[in-house]
Write an enzyme that holds these catalytic residues in place. Structure first.
Site, PDB file in Angstrom:
ATOM      1  N   GLY A 153      10.655  -8.665 -10.347  1.00 18.37           N
ATOM      2  CA  GLY A 153      10.293  -9.140  -8.993  1.00 18.37           C
ATOM      3  C   GLY A 153       9.634 -10.498  -9.037  1.00 18.37           C
ATOM      4  N   ALA A 154      10.294 -11.434  -9.760  1.00 23.85           N
ATOM      5  CA  ALA A 154       9.598 -12.683 -10.106  1.00 23.85           C
ATOM      6  C   ALA A 154       9.999 -13.893  -9.279  1.00 23.85           C
ATOM      7  CB  ALA A 154       9.796 -12.976 -11.595  1.00 23.85           C
ATOM      8  N   ASP A 185      18.208  -3.877  -9.666  1.00 25.75           N
ATOM      9  CA  ASP A 185      17.261  -3.067  -8.898  1.00 25.75           C
ATOM     10  C   ASP A 185      16.531  -2.179  -9.900  1.00 25.75           C
ATOM     11  OD1 ASP A 185      16.063  -1.028  -7.453  1.00 25.75           O
ATOM     12  OD2 ASP A 185      17.747  -0.763  -6.072  1.00 25.75           O
ATOM     13  N   ASN A 222       6.046  -5.908 -12.441  1.00 22.83           N
ATOM     14  CA  ASN A 222       5.380  -6.434 -11.242  1.00 22.83           C
ATOM     15  C   ASN A 222       6.044  -5.994  -9.930  1.00 22.83           C
ATOM     16  OD1 ASN A 222       3.932  -8.660  -9.527  1.00 22.83           O
ATOM     17  ND2 ASN A 222       6.139  -9.040  -9.280  1.00 22.83           N
ATOM     18  N   TYR A 237       2.250   4.760  -1.545  1.00 23.07           N
ATOM     19  CA  TYR A 237       1.972   3.599  -2.400  1.00 23.07           C
ATOM     20  C   TYR A 237       0.834   3.903  -3.383  1.00 23.07           C
ATOM     21  CZ  TYR A 237       0.832  -1.368  -3.356  1.00 23.07           C
ATOM     22  OH  TYR A 237       0.579  -2.584  -3.948  1.00 23.07           O
ATOM     23  N   ALA A 263      -0.117   6.809  -4.478  1.00 20.60           N
ATOM     24  CA  ALA A 263       0.347   7.776  -5.496  1.00 20.60           C
ATOM     25  C   ALA A 263       1.175   7.051  -6.552  1.00 20.60           C
ATOM     26  CB  ALA A 263       1.171   8.869  -4.831  1.00 20.60           C
ATOM     27  N   ILE A 315      -4.429  -9.639  -2.198  1.00 22.86           N
ATOM     28  CA  ILE A 315      -3.936 -10.935  -2.685  1.00 22.86           C
ATOM     29  C   ILE A 315      -3.014 -11.542  -1.627  1.00 22.86           C
ATOM     30  CG2 ILE A 315      -2.801 -12.126  -4.620  1.00 22.86           C
ATOM     31  CD1 ILE A 315      -5.277 -10.468  -5.504  1.00 22.86           C
TER      32      ILE A 315
HETATM   33  P1  NAI Z   1       6.023  -9.341  -2.755  1.00 23.59           P
HETATM   34  O1  NAI Z   1       6.581  -8.391  -1.756  1.00 23.59           O
HETATM   35  O2  NAI Z   1       5.743 -10.734  -2.336  1.00 23.59           O
HETATM   36  O3  NAI Z   1       6.962  -9.375  -4.057  1.00 23.59           O
HETATM   37  C1  NAI Z   1       7.503  -8.218  -4.616  1.00 23.59           C
HETATM   38  C2  NAI Z   1       8.745  -8.597  -5.396  1.00 23.59           C
HETATM   39  O4  NAI Z   1       9.330  -7.393  -5.922  1.00 23.59           O
HETATM   40  C3  NAI Z   1       9.817  -9.265  -4.523  1.00 23.59           C
HETATM   41  O5  NAI Z   1      10.335 -10.372  -5.217  1.00 23.59           O
HETATM   42  C4  NAI Z   1      10.880  -8.190  -4.375  1.00 23.59           C
HETATM   43  O6  NAI Z   1      12.182  -8.697  -4.238  1.00 23.59           O
HETATM   44  C5  NAI Z   1      10.733  -7.435  -5.698  1.00 23.59           C
HETATM   45  N1  NAI Z   1      11.293  -6.091  -5.629  1.00 23.59           N
HETATM   46  C6  NAI Z   1      11.024  -5.129  -4.703  1.00 23.59           C
HETATM   47  N2  NAI Z   1      11.753  -4.034  -4.958  1.00 23.59           N
HETATM   48  C7  NAI Z   1      12.508  -4.305  -6.055  1.00 23.59           C
HETATM   49  C8  NAI Z   1      13.466  -3.572  -6.797  1.00 23.59           C
HETATM   50  N3  NAI Z   1      13.824  -2.334  -6.448  1.00 23.59           N
HETATM   51  N4  NAI Z   1      14.025  -4.149  -7.887  1.00 23.59           N
HETATM   52  C9  NAI Z   1      13.692  -5.413  -8.243  1.00 23.59           C
HETATM   53  N5  NAI Z   1      12.794  -6.155  -7.571  1.00 23.59           N
HETATM   54  C10 NAI Z   1      12.220  -5.610  -6.487  1.00 23.59           C
HETATM   55  O7  NAI Z   1       4.727  -8.623  -3.305  1.00 23.59           O
HETATM   56  P2  NAI Z   1       3.454  -9.186  -4.114  1.00 23.59           P
HETATM   57  O8  NAI Z   1       2.319  -9.194  -3.178  1.00 23.59           O
HETATM   58  O9  NAI Z   1       3.788 -10.393  -4.886  1.00 23.59           O
HETATM   59  O10 NAI Z   1       3.217  -7.939  -5.101  1.00 23.59           O
HETATM   60  C11 NAI Z   1       3.578  -7.932  -6.475  1.00 23.59           C
HETATM   61  C12 NAI Z   1       3.042  -6.669  -7.105  1.00 23.59           C
HETATM   62  O11 NAI Z   1       1.615  -6.630  -6.960  1.00 23.59           O
HETATM   63  C13 NAI Z   1       3.545  -5.382  -6.450  1.00 23.59           C
HETATM   64  O12 NAI Z   1       3.736  -4.384  -7.429  1.00 23.59           O
HETATM   65  C14 NAI Z   1       2.420  -4.994  -5.526  1.00 23.59           C
HETATM   66  O13 NAI Z   1       2.419  -3.605  -5.258  1.00 23.59           O
HETATM   67  C15 NAI Z   1       1.219  -5.421  -6.347  1.00 23.59           C
HETATM   68  N6  NAI Z   1       0.016  -5.625  -5.571  1.00 23.59           N
HETATM   69  C16 NAI Z   1      -0.044  -6.567  -4.585  1.00 23.59           C
HETATM   70  C17 NAI Z   1      -1.206  -6.734  -3.857  1.00 23.59           C
HETATM   71  C18 NAI Z   1      -1.346  -7.753  -2.777  1.00 23.59           C
HETATM   72  O14 NAI Z   1      -2.392  -7.761  -2.110  1.00 23.59           O
HETATM   73  N7  NAI Z   1      -0.386  -8.631  -2.552  1.00 23.59           N
HETATM   74  C19 NAI Z   1      -2.395  -5.886  -4.115  1.00 23.59           C
HETATM   75  C20 NAI Z   1      -2.224  -4.940  -5.174  1.00 23.59           C
HETATM   76  C21 NAI Z   1      -1.060  -4.822  -5.871  1.00 23.59           C
END
Ligand code: NAI
Length: 243
Positions: A9-10, A60, A87, A152, A154, A185
């Site tokens: 998810g980069a 995916d 991530n 989420y 869980a 974040i």
């Molecule tokens: P975001 O929604 O901006 O990015 C998530 C990325 O994961 C996206 O690029 C998306 O395309 C990808 N993704 C989603 N499902 C996918 C799949 N099935 N296969 C491949 N890629 C997939 O989210 P963000 O905020 O950058 O979050 C990154 C990580 O940090 C996540 O695991 C999130 O749960 C965690 N996190 C985020 C927080 C926040 O406040 N933003 C707080 C705590 C944890």
């Protein structure tokens, strides 16, 4: 030869920043994405501007087969994987009373099973290499829970259990496994929250501000480096003092 880091998810948010931060440290980068978009090309270009190799692998993470294919592509093209950053993640927030089985399962499938799928495939190579770092992005709500996020929370608590168990199983192979629990974040994931919800969260943060993706990426940088060589099975909170 540079070390290689694979980040799921980069192409945006925290994952993109992790990829850039590790590229600046001299890692060759394999970045996973789900759908082609402008941000993918931009991210690849930016990473290459640091003089490292960048391979984009489509898949995916909730599909074991996709994870197997992506891992094979990275090994074929970049020859090794030293660091795996799990991530990618999704939210599907709602009160438990309204949550349908598919709302629960979908979040578990991506966040927890996706982390298993990538780790299962990549760890085989790390075991052969007899070295590696696995860094799982959990969440503060995986430690404390949160109303409206039963699915989420869980999934993120599951990631912590997986991290701690794998740290014990893989230590003998010189593979360190840790988790990061970010708080609130500033990314696309949190930009969709209502102002009222944001204000409530802000009140619960002693530092009284959102965290930046860089502040999570810097901890990944540490956990991927030699400076963290005696740390495994830990959950490091990056949350402005929220817990
Ligand atoms: P975001 O929604 O901006 O990015 C998530 C990325 O994961 C996206 O690029 C998306 O395309 C990808 N993704 C989603 N499902 C996918 C799949 N099935 N296969 C491949 N890629 C997939 O989210 P963000 O905020 O950058 O979050 C990154 C990580 O940090 C996540 O695991 C999130 O749960 C965690 N996190 C985020 C927080 C926040 O406040 N933003 C707080 C705590 C944890």
């Amino acid at each position: 030869m540079n070390k290689v880091a694979l980040i799921t998810g980069a192409t945006r948010g925290i994952g993109k920043q992790i990829a850039i931060t590790l590229a600046k440290q001299g890692f060759d980068i394999a970045l996973n994405y789900r759908t082609e978009n402008d941000s993918l090309n931009e991210t690849v270009k930016e990473i290459e501007s640091y003089g490292v190799r960048c391979l984009a692998v489509k898949g995916d993470i909730s599909s074991f087969e996709d994870c197997e294919n992506m891992t094979k592509q990275v090994i074929e093209k970049l020859e090794r994987i030293d660091v795996l950053v799990n991530n990618a993640g999704i939210t599907k927030d709602m009160l438990f009373i309204r949550m349908k089985p598919e709302d629960f399962n979908q979040v578990i499938d991506v966040n927890l099973i996706g982390t298993f799928n990538m780790t299962k495939n990549v760890s085989q190579y790390m075991i052969k290499q007899r070295s590696g770092r696995i860094i799982n992005i959990s969440s503060v709500v995986g430690i404390h829970g949160n109303a409206g996020q039963a699915n989420y929370s869980a999934s993120k608590a599951g990631i912590i259990g997986l991290t701690k168990s794998l740290a014990k199983e893989l230590a003998g192979r010189n593979i360190l496994v840790n988790a990061i629990a970010p708080g609130f974040i500033e990314t696309d994931m949190t930009s969709v929250l209502k102002d009222e919800v944001k204000a409530n969260i802000m009140n619960s943060i002693p530092l009284k501000r959102e965290g930046k993706p860089e502040e999570v990426a810097n901890v990944v940088k540490f956990l991927a480096s030699e400076d963290s060589s005696y740390i495994t099975g830990q959950v490091i909170s990056v949350d402005g003092g929220m817990n």
